[in-house]
Design a protein around this motif. Structure first.
Motif, short mmCIF file in Angstrom:
data_model
loop_
_atom_site.label_atom_id
_atom_site.label_comp_id
_atom_site.label_asym_id
_atom_site.label_seq_id
_atom_site.Cartn_x
_atom_site.Cartn_y
_atom_site.Cartn_z
N MET A 1 1.43 -1.31 -0.02
CA MET A 1 0.24 -0.28 0.01
C MET A 1 0.63 1.20 -0.07
O MET A 1 1.49 1.58 0.72
CB MET A 1 -0.71 -0.35 1.38
CG MET A 1 -1.81 -1.21 1.57
SD MET A 1 -3.04 -1.68 2.87
CE MET A 1 -1.73 -2.69 3.74
N LYS B 1 1.06 2.35 -6.78
CA LYS B 1 0.57 1.39 -8.01
C LYS B 1 -0.36 2.40 -8.52
O LYS B 1 -0.41 1.36 -10.05
CB LYS B 1 0.05 0.35 -7.35
CG LYS B 1 1.01 -1.09 -6.81
CD LYS B 1 0.27 -1.83 -6.11
CE LYS B 1 -0.97 -1.95 -4.95
NZ LYS B 1 0.10 -1.53 -3.73
N ASP C 1 -8.14 -3.18 -7.58
CA ASP C 1 -8.85 -2.57 -6.04
C ASP C 1 -10.46 -1.60 -7.17
O ASP C 1 -12.07 -1.47 -6.08
CB ASP C 1 -8.42 -1.93 -5.37
CG ASP C 1 -7.95 -3.06 -4.22
OD1 ASP C 1 -7.96 -3.86 -4.44
OD2 ASP C 1 -7.41 -2.66 -3.06
N PHE D 1 -13.38 -10.48 0.80
CA PHE D 1 -12.36 -9.29 -0.41
C PHE D 1 -11.46 -9.99 -0.92
O PHE D 1 -11.03 -10.16 -2.07
CB PHE D 1 -12.13 -8.67 0.72
CG PHE D 1 -10.67 -7.79 -0.01
CD1 PHE D 1 -11.81 -6.55 -1.00
CD2 PHE D 1 -9.49 -7.99 0.12
CE1 PHE D 1 -10.77 -5.81 -1.82
CE2 PHE D 1 -8.83 -6.73 -0.52
CZ PHE D 1 -9.75 -5.74 -1.60
N ARG D 2 -10.37 -10.90 -0.04
CA ARG D 2 -9.48 -11.56 -0.66
C ARG D 2 -9.97 -13.11 -2.16
O ARG D 2 -9.19 -12.91 -2.73
CB ARG D 2 -8.95 -12.96 0.33
CG ARG D 2 -7.51 -11.95 1.65
CD ARG D 2 -7.26 -10.28 0.30
NE ARG D 2 -5.96 -9.66 1.38
CZ ARG D 2 -5.66 -8.76 1.59
NH1 ARG D 2 -5.23 -8.81 0.10
NH2 ARG D 2 -5.59 -7.89 2.45
N GLY E 1 -2.27 -4.25 -2.89
CA GLY E 1 -1.50 -4.82 -2.33
C GLY E 1 -1.24 -6.35 -1.40
O GLY E 1 -0.10 -7.05 -1.15
N GLY E 2 -2.03 -7.01 -0.77
CA GLY E 2 -2.29 -7.80 0.11
C GLY E 2 -2.14 -9.12 -1.45
O GLY E 2 -2.06 -10.18 -0.90
N ARG F 1 -7.40 3.09 4.53
CA ARG F 1 -6.82 1.46 4.23
C ARG F 1 -6.80 0.74 5.87
O ARG F 1 -6.18 1.36 6.67
CB ARG F 1 -4.73 1.83 4.12
CG ARG F 1 -5.08 1.37 2.88
CD ARG F 1 -5.06 2.41 1.59
NE ARG F 1 -3.83 2.04 0.40
CZ ARG F 1 -3.80 3.74 -0.06
NH1 ARG F 1 -4.35 4.60 0.16
NH2 ARG F 1 -3.06 2.82 -1.14
N LEU G 1 -5.87 -2.18 7.11
CA LEU G 1 -5.25 -3.22 7.44
C LEU G 1 -4.03 -1.73 7.70
O LEU G 1 -3.20 -2.60 8.53
CB LEU G 1 -4.76 -4.09 6.01
CG LEU G 1 -5.81 -5.02 5.92
CD1 LEU G 1 -4.62 -5.65 5.01
CD2 LEU G 1 -6.01 -5.96 6.94
N ARG H 1 4.76 -10.36 3.23
CA ARG H 1 5.38 -10.09 1.47
C ARG H 1 6.50 -9.87 0.86
O ARG H 1 6.29 -9.94 0.00
CB ARG H 1 4.24 -8.77 1.82
CG ARG H 1 3.03 -8.93 2.18
CD ARG H 1 1.76 -7.57 1.72
NE ARG H 1 0.34 -8.14 2.35
CZ ARG H 1 -0.65 -7.66 2.37
NH1 ARG H 1 -0.22 -5.59 1.92
NH2 ARG H 1 -1.43 -7.30 3.35
C1 S3P Z 1 -4.95 -3.78 1.11
C2 S3P Z 1 -4.09 -3.22 0.54
C3 S3P Z 1 -4.91 -2.20 -0.78
C4 S3P Z 1 -6.63 -2.51 -0.68
C5 S3P Z 1 -6.80 -3.50 0.92
C6 S3P Z 1 -5.92 -4.40 1.42
C7 S3P Z 1 -3.29 -4.88 1.41
O1 S3P Z 1 -4.60 -1.76 -1.74
O2 S3P Z 1 -7.05 -4.35 -1.36
O3 S3P Z 1 -6.95 -2.28 1.38
O4 S3P Z 1 -3.98 -6.30 1.98
O5 S3P Z 1 -2.00 -4.41 0.92
P1 S3P Z 1 -3.37 -0.33 -2.28
O6 S3P Z 1 -2.20 -1.72 -2.63
O7 S3P Z 1 -4.06 -0.34 -3.62
O8 S3P Z 1 -3.25 0.48 -1.33
#
Ligand code: S3P
Length: 186
Positions: free
Chosen positions: A25, A29, A48, A71-72, A94-95, A133, A135, A152
């Motif tokens: 995050m 990107k 996203d 979500f995942r 980012g995840g 965000r 997380l 990660r």
């Molecule tokens: C996340 C990143 C976010 C979004 C969510 C979880 C993560 O996207 O998918 O908040 O787990 O790193 P960005 O990387 O675009 O902020």
């Protein structure tokens, strides 16, 4: 007749079919993605944003109401579909890369580019941007970012090319990435 040698100058790279932007995050990107796509003459798709557009549910709402696991699953399904496209720059959240099986399913011809950001810079940028965000919410976002990054890093490190983003301008980063894309192959 063009005198530009193959692979040099602006325009799409000779070998790659798509670019997949990996990174934490706040790595940039969603900012660099459209710029890179423009430089290549390709489309840009933010994973996203696509998920939110299709579902009509914001990312924080997904986490709060439907849960991270849901979500995942949705993120994985959409990214899998997007990876079927060509001439596109893709930026999943980012995840995504750290989900089991995610990177294994990346098709050949995909340039995986890691935008490597420090935890401190990621939090600074995440706070500056309008996007919430979930997380990184809580009393110690930098500590949380460090912990997540540590978990990660080995996934992001599977990229074909890595650029450090701290202290570098978008123009510098786009130049570095396009130069690499034009001089590398899969
Ligand atoms: C996340 C990143 C976010 C979004 C969510 C979880 C993560 O996207 O998918 O908040 O787990 O790193 P960005 O990387 O675009 O902020």
């Amino acid at each position: 007749m063009s005198t530009t040698p193959a692979g040099a100058g602006p325009g799409p790279p000779p070998f790659w079919r798509r670019v997949l932007l990996l990174g934490f995050m706040g790595a940039g990107k969603s900012t660099l993605g459209p710029l890179l796509a423009e430089a290549l003459g390709w489309a840009f798709v933010d994973g996203d944003a696509e998920l939110v557009r299709r579902s009509g549910v914001s990312v924080p709402e997904w986490f709060r109401v439907r849960g991270e696991a849901a979500f995942r699953r949705e993120e994985a399904a959409i990214t899998r579909e997007l990876l079927g496209k060509e001439h596109v720059v893709l930026a999943p959240g980012g995840g995504w890369a750290a989900m089991p099986g995610a990177l294994e399913a990346v098709p050949p011809g995909t340039a995986r580019v890691w935008l490597r950001v420090s935890a401190e810079e990621a939090v600074r940028r995440a706070n500056a941007g309008g996007e919430a965000r979930p997380l990184l919410a809580g009393p110690d976002p930098v500590g949380r970012a460090r912990e997540l990054l540590k978990r990660r890093e080995s996934y992001y490190a599977r990229a074909d090319f890595t650029v450090d983003v701290d202290g570098r301008t978008p123009t510098e980063l786009i130049m570095a990435i396009t130069e690499w894309l034009r001089t590398s192959s899969w």
